[in-house]
Scaffold this motif. Structure first.
Motif, PDB file in Angstrom:
ATOM      1  N   GLU A   1       0.820  -1.216   0.000  1.00  0.00           N
ATOM      2  CA  GLU A   1       0.000   0.000   0.000  1.00  0.00           C
ATOM      3  C   GLU A   1       0.851   1.263   0.000  1.00  0.00           C
ATOM      4  OE1 GLU A   1      -3.127  -0.697  -0.475  1.00  0.00           O
ATOM      5  OE2 GLU A   1      -2.566  -2.794  -0.180  1.00  0.00           O
ATOM      6  N   THR A   2       0.351   2.307  -0.664  1.00  0.00           N
ATOM      7  CA  THR A   2       0.929   3.638  -0.532  1.00  0.00           C
ATOM      8  C   THR A   2       0.245   4.268   0.690  1.00  0.00           C
ATOM      9  OG1 THR A   2      -0.829   4.681  -1.811  1.00  0.00           O
ATOM     10  CG2 THR A   2       1.059   3.841  -3.056  1.00  0.00           C
ATOM     11  N   PRO A   3       0.787   5.371   1.240  1.00  0.00           N
ATOM     12  CA  PRO A   3       0.112   5.993   2.386  1.00  0.00           C
ATOM     13  C   PRO A   3      -1.358   6.278   2.087  1.00  0.00           C
ATOM     14  CG  PRO A   3       2.265   6.983   2.070  1.00  0.00           C
ATOM     15  CD  PRO A   3       2.061   6.035   0.917  1.00  0.00           C
ATOM     16  N   GLN A   4      -1.658   6.662   0.847  1.00  0.00           N
ATOM     17  CA  GLN A   4      -3.047   6.999   0.499  1.00  0.00           C
ATOM     18  C   GLN A   4      -3.939   5.757   0.455  1.00  0.00           C
ATOM     19  OE1 GLN A   4      -3.601   8.728  -3.368  1.00  0.00           O
ATOM     20  NE2 GLN A   4      -5.820   8.632  -3.099  1.00  0.00           N
ATOM     21  N   THR A   5      -3.470   4.682  -0.197  1.00  0.00           N
ATOM     22  CA  THR A   5      -4.320   3.478  -0.279  1.00  0.00           C
ATOM     23  C   THR A   5      -4.420   2.811   1.087  1.00  0.00           C
ATOM     24  OG1 THR A   5      -2.552   1.969  -0.962  1.00  0.00           O
ATOM     25  CG2 THR A   5      -3.743   3.090  -2.724  1.00  0.00           C
ATOM     26  N   LEU A   6      -3.381   2.982   1.916  1.00  0.00           N
ATOM     27  CA  LEU A   6      -3.440   2.440   3.287  1.00  0.00           C
ATOM     28  C   LEU A   6      -4.585   3.098   4.048  1.00  0.00           C
ATOM     29  CD1 LEU A   6      -2.052   0.721   5.562  1.00  0.00           C
ATOM     30  CD2 LEU A   6      -0.811   2.791   6.162  1.00  0.00           C
ATOM     31  N   GLU A   7      -4.644   4.432   3.968  1.00  0.00           N
ATOM     32  CA  GLU A   7      -5.717   5.148   4.685  1.00  0.00           C
ATOM     33  C   GLU A   7      -7.082   4.774   4.118  1.00  0.00           C
ATOM     34  OE1 GLU A   7      -5.469   6.538   7.612  1.00  0.00           O
ATOM     35  OE2 GLU A   7      -3.350   6.082   7.350  1.00  0.00           O
ATOM     36  N   GLU A   8      -7.153   4.598   2.801  1.00  0.00           N
ATOM     37  CA  GLU A   8      -8.438   4.236   2.195  1.00  0.00           C
ATOM     38  C   GLU A   8      -8.889   2.874   2.713  1.00  0.00           C
ATOM     39  OE1 GLU A   8     -10.730   4.078  -2.120  1.00  0.00           O
ATOM     40  OE2 GLU A   8      -8.542   4.153  -2.137  1.00  0.00           O
ATOM     41  N   ARG A   9      -7.950   1.938   2.802  1.00  0.00           N
ATOM     42  CA  ARG A   9      -8.292   0.590   3.278  1.00  0.00           C
ATOM     43  C   ARG A   9      -8.689   0.623   4.760  1.00  0.00           C
ATOM     44  NH1 ARG A   9      -6.644  -4.116  -0.344  1.00  0.00           N
ATOM     45  NH2 ARG A   9      -6.262  -3.060  -2.291  1.00  0.00           N
ATOM     46  N   ILE A  10      -7.993   1.462   5.558  1.00  0.00           N
ATOM     47  CA  ILE A  10      -8.336   1.548   6.992  1.00  0.00           C
ATOM     48  C   ILE A  10      -9.745   2.159   7.167  1.00  0.00           C
ATOM     49  CG2 ILE A  10      -7.722   2.671   9.194  1.00  0.00           C
ATOM     50  CD1 ILE A  10      -5.466   0.900   8.693  1.00  0.00           C
ATOM     51  N   ASN A  11     -10.023   3.210   6.411  1.00  0.00           N
ATOM     52  CA  ASN A  11     -11.349   3.846   6.517  1.00  0.00           C
ATOM     53  C   ASN A  11     -12.454   2.876   6.114  1.00  0.00           C
ATOM     54  OD1 ASN A  11     -10.336   6.244   7.375  1.00  0.00           O
ATOM     55  ND2 ASN A  11     -10.229   7.159   5.336  1.00  0.00           N
ATOM     56  N   LYS A  12     -12.191   2.131   5.061  1.00  0.00           N
ATOM     57  CA  LYS A  12     -13.184   1.169   4.582  1.00  0.00           C
ATOM     58  C   LYS A  12     -13.387   0.078   5.645  1.00  0.00           C
ATOM     59  CE  LYS A  12     -13.687  -1.821   0.512  1.00  0.00           C
ATOM     60  NZ  LYS A  12     -15.114  -2.047   0.513  1.00  0.00           N
ATOM     61  N   ALA A  13     -12.291  -0.379   6.241  1.00  0.00           N
ATOM     62  CA  ALA A  13     -12.375  -1.440   7.262  1.00  0.00           C
ATOM     63  C   ALA A  13     -13.199  -0.968   8.463  1.00  0.00           C
ATOM     64  CB  ALA A  13     -10.971  -1.836   7.717  1.00  0.00           C
TER      65      ALA A  13
END
Ligand code: 5GP
Length: 189
Positions: free
Chosen positions: A141-153
């Motif tokens: 993950e990039t920092p951006q996709t990491l945050e997107e995945r955390i928010n979705k989770a």
């Protein structure tokens, strides 16, 4: 065995679902992984026709127009994923049970389409901190996709009670055992 059943496994990204799914498939030869279509790029080691059918957006849109999907979704910004009718039929026709590994909203759609023959399982990481740690350790993950995945989770956790079974992936061996037992008793009943 009733070959028209469906096992749906869902989880927030980083909960260890893929490992559990691989172990389950290893334990139960009559389960077959339903290969989804998607528009994201293959990760190193991923193979077209094994992990996913990797399509460009135009091809994916054409499949939507042709009603080729049981369900499809934009799971992450600009990235489409979908469960192909041909996959499910292929697996049923071979006398096996499809194992569908999809995101939470897709899982609810499949359940609503096949309410009588679906077992829906939600895999949960022991905590959000652990989930974040696992996603970082995976290195995909990039920092951006990491945050997107955390928010979705975070959102997905609120939907977990809608599933037939929640399995907490605190210990891989224990969670595998619980998963195998749950699926076996559904398939054999
Ligand atoms: P990844 O990009 O990490 O392989 O998958 C991202 C998410 O998309 C995972 O939660 C995975 O379960 C989900 N996914 C994979 N295939 C499908 C599908 O066919 N439909 C839906 N709705 N989600 C899918």
């Amino acid at each position: 065995m009733n070959s028209e059943k469906i096992i749906v496994i869902t989880a927030p990204s980083g909960s260890g679902k893929t490992t559990l799914v691989k172990r389950l498939l290893g334990e139960m030869p009559n389960l077959q992984f339903s290969i989804s279509a998607c528009t994201r790029q293959p990760r190193p080691g991923e193979v077209h026709g094994k992990d996913y059918y990797f399509y460009d957006e135009d091809t994916f849109r054409k499949l939507i127009a042709d009603d080729a999907f049981v369900e499809w979704e934009m799971v992450y910004t600009g990235k489409y994923y979908g469960t192909l009718r041909t996959e499910m039929n292929r697996i049923w026709e071979s006398g096996n049970t499809p194992l569908v590994d999809i995101d939470v909203m897709g899982a609810l759609v499949v359940r609503d389409k096949y309410p009588d023959r679906c077992l829906t399982i939600f895999i949960e990481a022991p905590s959000m901190e652990e989930l974040r740690r696992r996603l970082i350790a995976r290195g995909t993950e990039t920092p951006q996709t990491l945050e997107e995945r955390i928010n979705k989770a975070t959102h997905e956790l609120t939907v977990a009670p809608n599933f037939d079974k929640i399995i907490i992936n605190d210990d891989l061996d224990r969670a595998t055992e619980e998963l195998v037992k749950t699926v076996r008793s559904f398939i054999e009943k």
